[in-house]
Design a protein around this motif. Structure first.
Motif, short mmCIF file in Angstrom:
data_model
loop_
_atom_site.label_atom_id
_atom_site.label_comp_id
_atom_site.label_asym_id
_atom_site.label_seq_id
_atom_site.Cartn_x
_atom_site.Cartn_y
_atom_site.Cartn_z
N SER A 45 0.84 -1.18 0.00
CA SER A 45 0.00 0.00 0.00
C SER A 45 0.88 1.24 0.00
CB SER A 45 -0.90 -0.05 1.24
OG SER A 45 -0.98 1.16 1.91
N HIS A 46 0.32 2.36 -0.43
CA HIS A 46 1.09 3.61 -0.46
C HIS A 46 1.50 4.07 0.93
CE1 HIS A 46 -2.90 5.28 0.34
NE2 HIS A 46 -2.28 6.33 0.78
N ARG A 47 0.82 3.60 1.97
CA ARG A 47 1.16 3.99 3.35
C ARG A 47 2.44 3.33 3.83
NH1 ARG A 47 -3.36 3.39 7.53
NH2 ARG A 47 -1.75 4.37 8.78
N ASP A 63 5.39 3.08 8.40
CA ASP A 63 5.05 4.24 7.58
C ASP A 63 6.26 5.16 7.47
OD1 ASP A 63 5.15 5.78 9.93
OD2 ASP A 63 2.98 6.03 10.06
N LEU A 69 2.99 -0.34 11.32
CA LEU A 69 1.60 -0.47 10.87
C LEU A 69 1.13 -1.90 11.14
CD1 LEU A 69 2.00 1.28 7.40
CD2 LEU A 69 0.96 2.26 9.47
N ASP A 77 -5.89 -0.46 3.88
CA ASP A 77 -5.48 0.65 3.02
C ASP A 77 -5.35 0.20 1.57
OD1 ASP A 77 -4.66 3.49 2.83
OD2 ASP A 77 -2.82 2.56 2.08
#
Length: 178
Positions: A45-47, A63, A69, A77
């Motif tokens: 995910s972009h996170r 992150d 996370l 996400d």
């Protein structure tokens, strides 16, 4: 719906109707949150700014601020926005704007194509692609990426092991033409 994992021969078709197939019970357009969570082992995910893992390492996602996370956060996400969802059985789902837009099949599923012993046999079985990209490393031919634009399909041939190593369908770079 045709379940690709039950009928891998559908992947030979030069122009399969992607609206009539599913992979692992998931069709294109399915909301990412509709991918069965119990089948997932990893996500992108972009996170996620960093993934750390390996033998004797406390694996985890982090992150950009270094905050760990939770796996469910990463799954959520990726499923609700943009990312990839990975199953243990070597199937991945590409998610964009919260909907599944592509499938990648690799690993043991591709043993179905083990009878293809040469690149020429691959071409005879799948047909002539719209584009071929050679993969080279240090001057050695590693394989070929074959793109079938009408099918929005990519087939990757591993020239070292003489085998199909990846098939993806849907919205992946190169699958829809130049």
């Amino acid at each position: 719906m045709i379940e690709v994992l039950d009928d891998l021969d559908v992947l030979y078709q030069p122009h399969p109707d992607l609206t009539t197939i599913e992979v692992g019970g998931v069709a294109l357009g399915t909301p990412g949150v509709g991918v069965p969570r119990e089948s997932l082992v990893e996500a992108q995910s972009h996170r996620v700014a960093l993934y750390r893992g390996g033998t004797d390492i406390d694996s985890g996602y982090f992150d950009a601020d270094g905050r760990r996370l939770a796996l469910d956060e990463v799954f959520d996400d990726a499923a609700r926005s943009d990312g990839f969802l990975y199953r243990a059985d070597k199937v991945s789902y590409k998610v964009r704007d919260g909907a599944v837009v592509g499938f990648a099949i690799y690993g043991p599923h591709l043993s179905h194509f083990a009878h293809l012993a040469s690149y020429e046999e691959l071409l005879a079985a799948f047909g002539r692609p719209d584009r071929v990209r050679e993969n080279e490393a240090y001057g050695d031919l590693m394989g070929y990426d074959l793109y079938y634009w009408g099918a929005r399909k990519q087939v990757t041939w591993d020239a070292w092991d003489d085998r199909v190593s990846l098939i993806n369908l849907g919205d992946f770079e190169g699958n829809a033409g130049p």
